[in-house]
Design a protein around this motif. Sequence first.
Motif, PDB file in Angstrom:
ATOM      1  N   MET A  37       0.835  -1.203   0.000  1.00  0.00           N
ATOM      2  CA  MET A  37       0.000   0.000   0.000  1.00  0.00           C
ATOM      3  C   MET A  37       0.872   1.255   0.000  1.00  0.00           C
ATOM      4  SD  MET A  37      -2.954  -1.286   2.665  1.00  0.00           S
ATOM      5  CE  MET A  37      -3.603   0.344   2.984  1.00  0.00           C
ATOM      6  N   LEU A  38       1.892   1.268   0.843  1.00  0.00           N
ATOM      7  CA  LEU A  38       2.793   2.418   0.915  1.00  0.00           C
ATOM      8  C   LEU A  38       3.569   2.567  -0.396  1.00  0.00           C
ATOM      9  CD1 LEU A  38       3.448   4.648   2.859  1.00  0.00           C
ATOM     10  CD2 LEU A  38       5.201   3.200   3.881  1.00  0.00           C
ATOM     11  N   GLU A  39       4.008   1.457  -0.949  1.00  0.00           N
ATOM     12  CA  GLU A  39       4.720   1.468  -2.229  1.00  0.00           C
ATOM     13  C   GLU A  39       3.827   2.062  -3.332  1.00  0.00           C
ATOM     14  OE1 GLU A  39       7.212  -1.920  -4.427  1.00  0.00           O
ATOM     15  OE2 GLU A  39       5.045  -2.252  -4.545  1.00  0.00           O
ATOM     16  N   PHE A  40       2.546   1.695  -3.336  1.00  0.00           N
ATOM     17  CA  PHE A  40       1.613   2.247  -4.332  1.00  0.00           C
ATOM     18  C   PHE A  40       1.587   3.769  -4.238  1.00  0.00           C
ATOM     19  CE2 PHE A  40      -2.421   4.156  -5.350  1.00  0.00           C
ATOM     20  CZ  PHE A  40      -2.710   3.654  -6.601  1.00  0.00           C
ATOM     21  N   LEU A  41       1.465   4.306  -3.018  1.00  0.00           N
ATOM     22  CA  LEU A  41       1.392   5.759  -2.837  1.00  0.00           C
ATOM     23  C   LEU A  41       2.666   6.444  -3.315  1.00  0.00           C
ATOM     24  CD1 LEU A  41      -0.331   5.899   0.651  1.00  0.00           C
ATOM     25  CD2 LEU A  41      -1.390   6.294  -1.587  1.00  0.00           C
ATOM     26  N   ILE A  42       3.805   5.875  -2.969  1.00  0.00           N
ATOM     27  CA  ILE A  42       5.091   6.452  -3.381  1.00  0.00           C
ATOM     28  C   ILE A  42       5.192   6.455  -4.906  1.00  0.00           C
ATOM     29  CG2 ILE A  42       7.601   6.094  -3.337  1.00  0.00           C
ATOM     30  CD1 ILE A  42       7.126   4.979  -0.404  1.00  0.00           C
ATOM     31  N   HIS A  43       4.867   5.317  -5.532  1.00  0.00           N
ATOM     32  CA  HIS A  43       4.905   5.229  -7.000  1.00  0.00           C
ATOM     33  C   HIS A  43       3.915   6.194  -7.641  1.00  0.00           C
ATOM     34  CE1 HIS A  43       7.741   2.066  -6.930  1.00  0.00           C
ATOM     35  NE2 HIS A  43       6.925   1.049  -6.778  1.00  0.00           N
TER      36      HIS A  43
END
Length: 183
Positions: A37-43
Amino acid sequence: MLTMKDIIREGDPILRQVAKEVSLPPRQEDVETAKKMLEFLIHSQNPEMAQKYHLRPGVGLAAPQIGISKRLIAVHVTDDNGKLYSVALFNPKIVSHSVQVTYLEGGEGCLSVDRPVPGLVPRYAKITVRGIDHKGEKVELKLKGMPAIVFQHEIDHLDGIMFYDRINKEKPFEPPAQMALYR
């Protein structure tokens, strides 16, 4: 990697459910979900990655938005002083809040809502949030401004509340009493 295809859209009943507490310490499966989930936001905030994978930019995501009815949120947002809040929290709770209310001038949006919804969304100007991070550590955050708004939006998702539920239906652009504009 999560993409927009993984995001549940409004109308899906999971977005209206009260999510279940995450058992603690978090299971590896839940930790992996938090990281994705955090990776999605960063990307989604990286122009090249967003274009390559057709991601809409987001600053917050709740587990129900990816079809998981658990009390888990991820936030990746910067405050007015440039401090980055990039965290995933299990079982987040707002433990205190200000009397003063605020709102975003242009209203709020949501990765699960594919249409503009005009109107002011009242939020507490300052909040204190407690939760557990991916390492199983207790976290307490004192927030104001944009981070406070984002955390409230995501925690609402855990209770089946959509941002537009908070808009005054009769007078969507009338600021309530004790409300300050956050720009």
